[in-house]
Structure formats: C-alpha cells, structure tokens
Design a protein around this motif. Structure first.
Motif, PDB file in Angstrom:
ATOM      1  N   SER A 106       0.846  -1.205   0.000  1.00  0.00           N
ATOM      2  CA  SER A 106       0.000   0.000   0.000  1.00  0.00           C
ATOM      3  C   SER A 106       0.872   1.242   0.000  1.00  0.00           C
ATOM      4  O   SER A 106       1.927   1.291   0.637  1.00  0.00           O
ATOM      5  CB  SER A 106      -0.929   0.005   1.222  1.00  0.00           C
ATOM      6  N   TRP A 107       0.417   2.283  -0.670  1.00  0.00           N
ATOM      7  CA  TRP A 107       1.200   3.516  -0.746  1.00  0.00           C
ATOM      8  C   TRP A 107       1.289   4.212   0.606  1.00  0.00           C
ATOM      9  O   TRP A 107       2.292   4.862   0.920  1.00  0.00           O
ATOM     10  CB  TRP A 107       0.628   4.449  -1.812  1.00  0.00           C
ATOM     11  N   GLN A 108       0.222   4.073   1.420  1.00  0.00           N
ATOM     12  CA  GLN A 108       0.279   4.672   2.752  1.00  0.00           C
ATOM     13  C   GLN A 108       1.409   4.049   3.577  1.00  0.00           C
ATOM     14  O   GLN A 108       2.165   4.767   4.262  1.00  0.00           O
ATOM     15  CB  GLN A 108      -1.066   4.481   3.480  1.00  0.00           C
ATOM     16  N   TYR A 109       1.504   2.736   3.534  1.00  0.00           N
ATOM     17  CA  TYR A 109       2.557   2.034   4.278  1.00  0.00           C
ATOM     18  C   TYR A 109       3.928   2.507   3.805  1.00  0.00           C
ATOM     19  O   TYR A 109       4.816   2.803   4.610  1.00  0.00           O
ATOM     20  CB  TYR A 109       2.398   0.524   4.073  1.00  0.00           C
ATOM     21  N   GLN A 110       4.087   2.579   2.493  1.00  0.00           N
ATOM     22  CA  GLN A 110       5.380   2.978   1.927  1.00  0.00           C
ATOM     23  C   GLN A 110       5.747   4.404   2.339  1.00  0.00           C
ATOM     24  O   GLN A 110       6.907   4.683   2.697  1.00  0.00           O
ATOM     25  CB  GLN A 110       5.321   2.882   0.404  1.00  0.00           C
ATOM     26  N   ALA A 111       4.763   5.332   2.311  1.00  0.00           N
ATOM     27  CA  ALA A 111       5.048   6.718   2.672  1.00  0.00           C
ATOM     28  C   ALA A 111       5.510   6.833   4.121  1.00  0.00           C
ATOM     29  O   ALA A 111       6.473   7.543   4.431  1.00  0.00           O
ATOM     30  CB  ALA A 111       3.805   7.579   2.444  1.00  0.00           C
ATOM     31  N   VAL A 112       4.826   6.103   5.017  1.00  0.00           N
ATOM     32  CA  VAL A 112       5.200   6.135   6.431  1.00  0.00           C
ATOM     33  C   VAL A 112       6.561   5.473   6.636  1.00  0.00           C
ATOM     34  O   VAL A 112       7.416   5.983   7.376  1.00  0.00           O
ATOM     35  CB  VAL A 112       4.119   5.449   7.288  1.00  0.00           C
ATOM     36  N   ASP A 113       6.790   4.340   5.983  1.00  0.00           N
ATOM     37  CA  ASP A 113       8.054   3.609   6.124  1.00  0.00           C
ATOM     38  C   ASP A 113       9.236   4.456   5.630  1.00  0.00           C
ATOM     39  O   ASP A 113      10.295   4.508   6.280  1.00  0.00           O
ATOM     40  CB  ASP A 113       7.966   2.297   5.345  1.00  0.00           C
ATOM     41  N   GLN A 114       9.077   5.098   4.486  1.00  0.00           N
ATOM     42  CA  GLN A 114      10.162   5.942   3.948  1.00  0.00           C
ATOM     43  C   GLN A 114      10.482   7.088   4.895  1.00  0.00           C
ATOM     44  O   GLN A 114      11.647   7.441   5.111  1.00  0.00           O
ATOM     45  CB  GLN A 114       9.763   6.467   2.561  1.00  0.00           C
ATOM     46  N   LEU A 115       9.449   7.677   5.487  1.00  0.00           N
ATOM     47  CA  LEU A 115       9.675   8.772   6.422  1.00  0.00           C
ATOM     48  C   LEU A 115      10.342   8.263   7.697  1.00  0.00           C
ATOM     49  O   LEU A 115      11.207   8.940   8.279  1.00  0.00           O
ATOM     50  CB  LEU A 115       8.327   9.442   6.756  1.00  0.00           C
ATOM     51  N   ASP A 116       9.987   7.057   8.094  1.00  0.00           N
ATOM     52  CA  ASP A 116      10.606   6.461   9.272  1.00  0.00           C
ATOM     53  C   ASP A 116      12.102   6.221   9.037  1.00  0.00           C
ATOM     54  O   ASP A 116      12.926   6.432   9.938  1.00  0.00           O
ATOM     55  CB  ASP A 116       9.903   5.150   9.608  1.00  0.00           C
ATOM     56  N   GLN A 117      12.450   5.814   7.810  1.00  0.00           N
ATOM     57  CA  GLN A 117      13.865   5.604   7.478  1.00  0.00           C
ATOM     58  C   GLN A 117      14.631   6.924   7.523  1.00  0.00           C
ATOM     59  O   GLN A 117      15.794   6.971   7.950  1.00  0.00           O
ATOM     60  CB  GLN A 117      13.989   4.969   6.099  1.00  0.00           C
ATOM     61  N   VAL A 118      13.993   8.009   7.104  1.00  0.00           N
ATOM     62  CA  VAL A 118      14.638   9.323   7.160  1.00  0.00           C
ATOM     63  C   VAL A 118      14.925   9.696   8.614  1.00  0.00           C
ATOM     64  O   VAL A 118      16.000  10.213   8.946  1.00  0.00           O
ATOM     65  CB  VAL A 118      13.762  10.391   6.480  1.00  0.00           C
ATOM     66  N   LEU A 119      13.966   9.424   9.498  1.00  0.00           N
ATOM     67  CA  LEU A 119      14.162   9.719  10.916  1.00  0.00           C
ATOM     68  C   LEU A 119      15.364   8.948  11.471  1.00  0.00           C
ATOM     69  O   LEU A 119      16.160   9.479  12.252  1.00  0.00           O
ATOM     70  CB  LEU A 119      12.893   9.362  11.700  1.00  0.00           C
ATOM     71  N   LYS A 120      15.495   7.721  11.075  1.00  0.00           N
ATOM     72  CA  LYS A 120      16.611   6.901  11.559  1.00  0.00           C
ATOM     73  C   LYS A 120      17.945   7.451  11.068  1.00  0.00           C
ATOM     74  O   LYS A 120      18.950   7.406  11.789  1.00  0.00           O
ATOM     75  CB  LYS A 120      16.426   5.458  11.107  1.00  0.00           C
ATOM     76  N   ILE A 121      17.979   7.942   9.821  1.00  0.00           N
ATOM     77  CA  ILE A 121      19.233   8.517   9.279  1.00  0.00           C
ATOM     78  C   ILE A 121      19.711   9.658  10.156  1.00  0.00           C
ATOM     79  O   ILE A 121      20.915   9.809  10.403  1.00  0.00           O
ATOM     80  CB  ILE A 121      19.006   9.005   7.832  1.00  0.00           C
ATOM     81  N   PHE A 122      18.772  10.434  10.677  1.00  0.00           N
ATOM     82  CA  PHE A 122      19.152  11.581  11.511  1.00  0.00           C
ATOM     83  C   PHE A 122      19.194  11.233  13.000  1.00  0.00           C
ATOM     84  O   PHE A 122      19.329  12.112  13.851  1.00  0.00           O
ATOM     85  CB  PHE A 122      18.188  12.744  11.278  1.00  0.00           C
ATOM     86  N   GLY A 123      19.058   9.960  13.295  1.00  0.00           N
ATOM     87  CA  GLY A 123      19.194   9.514  14.681  1.00  0.00           C
ATOM     88  C   GLY A 123      18.037   9.913  15.561  1.00  0.00           C
ATOM     89  O   GLY A 123      18.198  10.036  16.782  1.00  0.00           O
ATOM     90  N   VAL A 124      16.867  10.112  14.971  1.00  0.00           N
ATOM     91  CA  VAL A 124      15.687  10.462  15.760  1.00  0.00           C
ATOM     92  C   VAL A 124      15.018   9.176  16.208  1.00  0.00           C
ATOM     93  O   VAL A 124      14.576   8.365  15.387  1.00  0.00           O
ATOM     94  CB  VAL A 124      14.697  11.316  14.945  1.00  0.00           C
ATOM     95  N   ASP A 125      14.962   8.953  17.511  1.00  0.00           N
ATOM     96  CA  ASP A 125      14.408   7.726  18.076  1.00  0.00           C
ATOM     97  C   ASP A 125      12.889   7.766  17.986  1.00  0.00           C
ATOM     98  O   ASP A 125      12.236   8.563  18.656  1.00  0.00           O
ATOM     99  CB  ASP A 125      14.856   7.578  19.533  1.00  0.00           C
TER     100      ASP A 125
END
Length: 873
Positions: A106-125
């Motif tokens: 689902s595109w909703q899942y993908q949008a949330v997952d991609q944003l979650d990966q961005v948070l991890k790159i910046f070390g946001v828990d």
C-alpha cells in the motif's frame, strides 16, 4: 497536478541542483505545505455545529506557530468530536488517512516507512514503524522530523545525501495518491455581473464551468474544491491570477496573522476578524428560550419573555398577527437588519396567542440560532442552541420527550419533526426559527421546512437576509417617529438623562438612526456616559464593534454589484436618485452591472431606504447613518476605493438632495448634472464621447431632458455633436413625453438638419410640423416652400432624393392639410402646392392649381413658371 504542487516541485528541482542540504530543506517546506493543505481541505468537509468544533480548530490554526499543531489538528478532525460532522462525500478521505495497512504494497505504508527511514538517518528515536500503520502516522512523523532537523545543529552532507531520495519519494507518494490532490480545484472570483471568473488550479476543471456562465450562486472569492458542489477551503490564500499560494504561519497579533508562501518564500499579514471570538464555550443568548415546554395560558411553549424596554409597534404587530391567524401562507418571514427588532416584535405578537380565545395554536415551539446578543453595552457572542436541521429536530424530540425507538424501527429526529410539521400529533403548532441567517445551509433548510409544513401548523422565521423564496415576507424597518420618540423617552428615563434631551435633539436622533431601535439605544448610552449632547454622527463613528455586529455578516453575503453600489452610496452623505447611480456606474464599469438588481438586494436587507417622488416612477436612495458609517469604514480598505471615489465625484454632479428636495423630482437633478458636465468638458476634465452612453441612459429615463442633452452635444460634441443631437431629439419624439410640444422638437431638428446638409431629415421634420393642428395656413405655405427648396437643392447638387412612392407618403400630410385650406390660399400658396404635386408626379392636379392661381393673379411669376414647364412637357 495541482498548480501549487507543480510550483513546489519546480522550486525543489532548482534547489536540488544546488546541494543536498538545500534540497532537503525545500522538501521540509514541501512537507509543511502539503500538511497544511491537507488539514485545510479536510476541515472544509466538516459541517459547523452549535458547539463550534470546526471553528475551534480554525481558531487555533491561525495562531499555531509549529507544524506539530497542524498534525494534532488533523488527528482531532478525523477522530475527535468533529468527526461526527464530516460530510458524507469526505468519508472516503477520512478512511484513506485512518485506515490501517498491514502490507508494504500500500502507498500509505510505503510513505510512512520511507519517512521512518529518514528519521533513523538523523538519529531520531521513533521506536520504529507500527505493525499496521495508517497515513496519519505520516503527519506525526513529519512534524517530528521537521522539529528535530531544521535549525538543530550541523548535519553532515552524507546524511542529507541519504535522506533526500527517501523524503522525496515519501512526499511524492502522498501527493500522487491522496485523493484530495485528484479532486477538481479552482479559484473563484465573482465578477460584477454575478458570474464567476474560474481560475483552474487542477488540470480537470469541467465541474466549475457552469459558474462562469450563470449568476445564481452566491460564493465568496477564494479557493474551492468540487464535491457535488463548490466547497471553499478556509485559510488557503491566492488570487484570480494564481500568482502565489499562502498558508497560515502563526504570529497572531491584534486582529491579523501571518501567512507564508512555501513556493516563493513571501510573507504577508492577513486580516483575522473571523477568528477573534474565543473558541471556548459561550453563554446562552438572551432569547435562547426555555429548555422545556411549559403551560402558559392556553398553550404549551418555551418562548422567551419580551424585553422590559420593548415599545409596541402596532402596525407591524397587527400585520404579523393577521398573517399568523390565516390558514394559508404556512411560512412567514420577518426580515430586516440586525437590531431592528425582529425578535422582540415576534415575541410580543406570539405572546398574544397564549390567551387566545380561538386557540389558534395548541403549542408554540421556539428554536434559537442566535450567536450574538446586541446589548446596550455592545455586541456579545453567545452560544446558539441550534444551527442545523438536525439540531432543531433533536431539540423537538427532547422537548416532547419522544422515544427514538419503536417496536418496529429506529426513528430519526428529522423524521419525527417532519411528521410533526405535516400532521398535528400534538395539535396545531407554531414553530419559530429565530436568527435563521446563522443556520447552516439556510436555503436547503428552508426548502426542507417548506416541503413538510402543512396547515393548520405555521412557521415563523426571523432573519437578516433571505436566501430563499416561497414564503410570506414581512419587512421590519425602523420605528415610526412616534414609536422612536417613545423609545427615546423610555430609555432616557431609565438612564436619568431625559432632562438633557431637547425636542430638536430627539428629532435628530430619530432622523439619523432612521428609527433603528438598537442604534437609538447605543446613542443614548453614549449620552449617559458623557452627560451632554453629542452629534449622532460622532457617536456612530466611534462604534466600530457595534457597526460590525449590525452589518458585517449581511455585508459579507452581498453580491459584488451590491458591494459596489453600497460603497458608492457610502462615499457621499446625500439622498441620491437611483438613475444617478445607474448612470454613474455605467460610465466606469468594465462589464455590465445590473444596478436595479443590486439596489433591490440592498433594499431587501434594509441597508438602504428607497423613496419615490411624486414625479413619475423615479426613486431616490437614502442611507441610514449607521449603514453610512459602516460603509465608509469598508470603503477605506476596499480595493475599489479609487473607482468608487471617481464615481462619487460624478455622482455629486447631480447635486445634494435632502428629504424635502425629493418632491421636486429628478429632472432638476439631471439638469444640474448637465450644467456641471458642460463645465467639466469645457475645461478638459471630461470627454463627452466617453460620457455619451451615460447621457443617453439619462435621457432614456428622463426624456424631457433630451433637449438639453442635444444642446450639450451641439456645443461640446465637435464633428459628431450635431448628429448626436439629431439622434437625441428623435429619441425624445419616440418617447411618451408630452411636456414639450412635438412641433418645437421638429423645428429644432429642421435647423440642425439644415446646418448639416441632411436634406431628407430636414424634409421629414418639415412635413411632421405640418401635421400639427396649431400650424397656420401661412406656416403651412412656408413649410411647402422650404420643401420645394430642398428638392431644388437636391437637383442642383445631384443629391439623392426620396423615391416617388416615398415622396407620396411623406408629402401626403402637407398636401392634405393645404387642400383642406384651399379657400384661404393665394396665388403664391397655390404655386407652392402645385410644386408639391409635381414632386409626386401628379401633373394634372398641379396644372389645375396653377390655373386657379392665375385666375387670382394673372401676372403671378411663380404660377406662370410652372405653367410654362407643364406646357413644355
């Protein structure tokens, strides 16, 4: 793709070419922008309710300084109290954001997952993506990302490089898949004609096309989406040219808040009067009505008590009572401006039915939609007890203690109220809907009531404006002088200021207020504070809040044409002929304006008074002081100010008029205008060619001034002046104007046609003069001589003359008149008549006349010349 989204993409591509850091920052702007847009669009699908849930969110958003507040607002809209008021055609949007998704397909899942990966790159828990995320998680995570990255220390280039593709893809998933970005969008700007300029924001726009061709809708300018009907999106700002797009950015100060364009980076301040009233729970209105039905006299009712300072208004009360007693006219509407006394008059009349011997009604049920109380201390916001059909239906069920369930089916409150309106389950009932202008979808609600109401039941509506037809309207205007005088004395006594009020000042209060009871009370309240007499104009100028309460709501619903006419009338404190308004607006309008319709609109809501003079059907327009003062404040900030001031200068050329001057009629005003215009044209301030349409219009409405208009054309019209003058005089002859003898008009035409070499026009005018019974034999002979001269000139100059058949018809009148006077004609007269016969080809009759002339005077050279010619042929 929507235009603002496309422009954000273009900005991103430019920044992306610069650096990853720049690209990332623009993507944060992009995310902020679409978050705010999505929240605003979602709010547009929430219906207003009496608890003002939607208003409360908008109130907070214009004050919100962080994107987190916007994410929280979306959560509240979709899952909080607001969610029960989401429109049916927005339910799929609600589902699209709230529905959980267990699959990464689902595109909703993908949008949330991609944003979650961005948070991890910046070390946001963030503790990872939920097992079955919904799209609402995206907005929470984006707010977290924005707050943890922008402006929080140095970030390495590698982190930007890794984050940009993921954030770009996440945002693209939202804008390419979320349905609101696929809906039809447009900016609607209502033209003066009432039709709309539709500026396409979305690629597909066919659902808005009808608005550009019709003028039936009444929509304020702004950004709209189409959901079975145009729906305005609050807080999004643009213009008809779509030059930029703005969203709120907090910084609420005074009565303004900041808006930002994420496309261009521009910032502007926006007026915020709509969002001033606190969003917290408000007190009940003075006229909210009782919470239960109680026995009063012969009826059960919840009608509130009448005001203690109420002054009887016998004529209006009698008309309303008579209408309520009739079996027909099931819906009666009391319409008028705020504070004019609609509610108090209604209550006074209704209470007469409590002890009614005939028992016209068994029950009188009061529904209040009032949201502002007009108190002596000023307007105060209050909580309406109902603003929608569902609210009224629920109250009805509660008043009667009706169970919504039966043995067979679940009953809806609307169905129960509909049955009560149609039938008489509790006996004949009067239903009152007070302050109907605040009801949501009042036109649809009225149609619903009109569909179900049946006699002997009745409905009484009080409203500031009527966006519906089919009722029995009673207009509530200002008090009569006697009623206003009683009110002044009553209020003055209660304020202990009766000793300082003179009879002259009392009359000035009545005149300046136009008998408006609330305005009178406010003026007296100011006198009580100052303990001295103050000019009413000065009092009104200081009452901005009161003027806002009285007029703002109604003013905002006016059509563009009515706006313009109201501002024009406000620019000059004088009574104005209605034709003057039409004439002046005609000069400057880029498109046709239906001025008469605009005047009727203003009259219907009592912004103006229309007075008819004793002369013809022409009317004069007067503006009460309160409306005038409100209009002046609006004019000062109006984008039309320059045009209005130009129009006002010309309007003043008609001259100032008092009430006493109305009986002198409109002609004197037009003559004054022509004198002023002659001077302005002579000094080069105006161009007569530009003024001609206006002058022609004035002449068509007041035909008796065509002569003066023709003279103005001759004096100032240059090479075209005499032709315009001829047309003006002919239009006077075509009218039914009888104050100027037609002979005089034709004589003026003879002169002008002769001066311009218009032989046929001159001949026609001469013949028409001969048709008058007042023309003597000598004058008839002179007319014949002039016509013969015209034929002679035409022959010499080889100019076209009338064909034989036309000549016979044209000259027939004059020949007939001269034939009737044969016994009084001498030889010269007979020779002239003979020439007329020659012109129509009747040589036999010409010879007979010549012979008769020679019998009178054998040496008459004119008869001899004709005889000689006839002998040769």
């Amino acid at each position: 793709m929507l235009i603002p989204i496309k422009r954000m993409h273009e900005r991103y591509e430019l920044e992306k070419a610069d650096s990853d850091a720049s690209a990332f920052n623009v993507l944060l702007y992009f995310g902020e922008f679409i978050t705010k847009v999505i929240v605003c669009v979602t709010l547009s699908g929430v219906a207003d309710d009496r608890e003002r849930n939607r208003y409360g969110i908008l109130y907070r958003l214009v004050r919100a300084d962080g994107i987190g507040d916007w994410a929280n607002a979306l959560e509240i809209v979709l899952t909080g109290p607001c969610s029960q008021f989401i429109r049916e055609d927005y339910k799929t949007l609600q589902k699209e954001i709230l529905q959980k998704h267990s699959t990464s397909a689902s595109w909703q899942y993908q949008a949330v997952d991609q944003l979650d990966q961005v948070l991890k790159i910046f070390g946001v828990d963030n503790y990872g993506i939920p097992q079955n995320p919904s799209l609402r998680e995206w907005f929470k995570r984006f707010a977290l990302l924005r707050n943890k990255t922008r402006g929080h220390g140095a970030i390495s280039a590698s982190k930007y490089s890794n984050a940009v593709p993921l954030l770009e893809e996440s945002i693209n998933n939202v804008i390419s898949e979320l349905q609101i970005f696929k809906w039809q969008w447009a900016y609607l700007h209502r033209n003066l004609s009432g039709k709309y300029r539709v500026s396409k924001i979305s690629e597909e726009n066919d659902q808005f096309k009808l608005l550009s061709k019709t003028s039936g809708e009444n929509l304020t300018n702004g950004i709209y989406i189409y959901r079975n009907e145009p729906v305005q999106i609050d807080l999004l700002e643009s213009d008809p040219e779509l030059s930029d797009f703005f969203v709120p950015n907090g910084q609420f100060r005074g009565n303004e808040y900041e808006c930002i364009s994420y496309i261009t980076g521009k910032i502007k301040r926006v007026e915020a009067s709509r969002w001033i009233v606190p969003a917290s729970c408000l007190p009940d209105s003075e006229t909210h009505g009782l919470l239960t039905l109680e026995a009063q006299g012969n009826v059960f009712t919840n009608v509130p008590c009448v005001s203690t300072d109420y002054i009887q208004r016998s004529e209006l009360e009698g008309a309303i009572e008579e209408a309520l007693r009739l079996k027909r006219h099931e819906i009666i509407t009391l319409s008028g401006p705020g504070g004019i006394g609609k509610t108090s008059i209604g209550i006074s009349v209704i209470r007469k039915f409590f002890d009614d011997i005939d028992q016209r009604f068994n029950n009188i049920i009061w529904f209040s939609a009032r949201d502002i109380d007009l108190l002596p201390s000023g307007p105060k916001s209050v909580r309406p007890h109902g603003v929608s059909l569902s609210d009224f239906a629920e109250q009805y069920v509660e008043y009667l203690g009706i169970s919504l369930t039966s043995q067979k089916e679940l009953r809806k409150p609307e169905e129960i109220l509909a049955d009560a309106l149609t039938n008489t389950p509790i006996g004949p009932t009067l239903y009152i809907f007070d302050n109907f202008e605040t009801v949501i979808n009042q036109s649809d609600t009225f149609k619903w009531i009109d569909t179900y109401i049946r006699s002997p039941n009745k409905v009484l509506i009080t409203t500031r404006n009527r966006d519906f037809i089919g009722d029995y309207p009673i207009s509530i205007h200002g008090m009569t002088d006697i009623e206003a005088s009683r009110l002044i004395r009553s209020v003055a006594q209660s304020l202990n200021i009766n000793e300082i009020i003179t009879l002259d000042y009392e009359q000035s209060l009545i005149d300046e207020s136009s008998g408006h009871p609330y305005v009178i009370k406010i003026m007296l309240g100011e006198l009580e504070k100052e303990k001295r007499l103050i000019k009413p104009k000065r009092i009104m100028a200081s009452q901005e809040g009161i003027l806002q309460a009285l007029f703002e709501r109604t003013y905002s619903t006016l059509s563009p044409a009515a706006h313009r006419i109201f501002l024009l009338l406000s620019s000059w404190r004088s009574i104005v002929p209605s034709l003057a308004i039409e004439a002046v607006v005609m000069r400057n309008a880029d498109e046709r304006i239906d001025v008469r319709c605009a005047i009727d609109e203003l009259k219907k809501i009592s912004f103006i008074e229309e007075i008819y003079s004793g002369e013809g059907d022409e009317s004069f327009i007067s503006l009460p002081l309160a409306a005038l003062t409100f209009g002046l404040k609006k004019l000062n900030t109006s984008p039309l100010k320059a045009v209005i001031e130009s129009d006002s200068e010309l309007l003043q050329a008609f001259g100032a008029i008092t009430k006493d001057g109305i009986n002198k009629g409109v002609k004197m005003r037009v003559l004054h205008l022509l004198g002023v215009l002659a001077h302005r044209i002579s000094i080069g301030k105006d161009d007569i060619e530009a003024l001609k349409p206006m002058l022609d219009f004035v002449g068509s409405r007041v035909p008796s001034v065509w002569v003066e208009i023709a003279q103005l054309y001759i004096e100032e019209g240059g090479e075209y002046g005499q032709e315009w003058a001829k047309d003006a005089l002919r239009r006077l002859l075509e009218s039914s104007e009888e104050s100027i003898p037609h002979v005089q008009i034709w004589q003026k035409l003879v002169v002008i046609c002769h001066q311009t070499g218009d032989l046929q026009g001159e001949m026609q005018a001469l013949v028409e003069i001969s048709g008058s019974s007042s023309v003597s034999v000598d004058e008839l002979s002179a007319l014949a001589d002039n016509i013969n001269r015209i034929f002679s000139i035409a022959k010499k100059e080889n100019k076209p003359a009338f064909q034989t058949d036309e000549r016979k018809h044209l000259l027939g009148k004059l020949i007939g008149r001269l034939e009737q006077c044969l016994h009084g004609l001498d030889a010269i007269d007979l020779s002239r008549l003979a020439w007329l016969y020659l012109h129509i080809g009747n040589e036999e009759r010409a010879l007979q006349l010549v012979s008769s002339g020679l019998d009178m005077d054998p040496n008459n050279s004119y008869c001899l010349k004709i005889q000689e010619r006839l002998m040769q042929t």
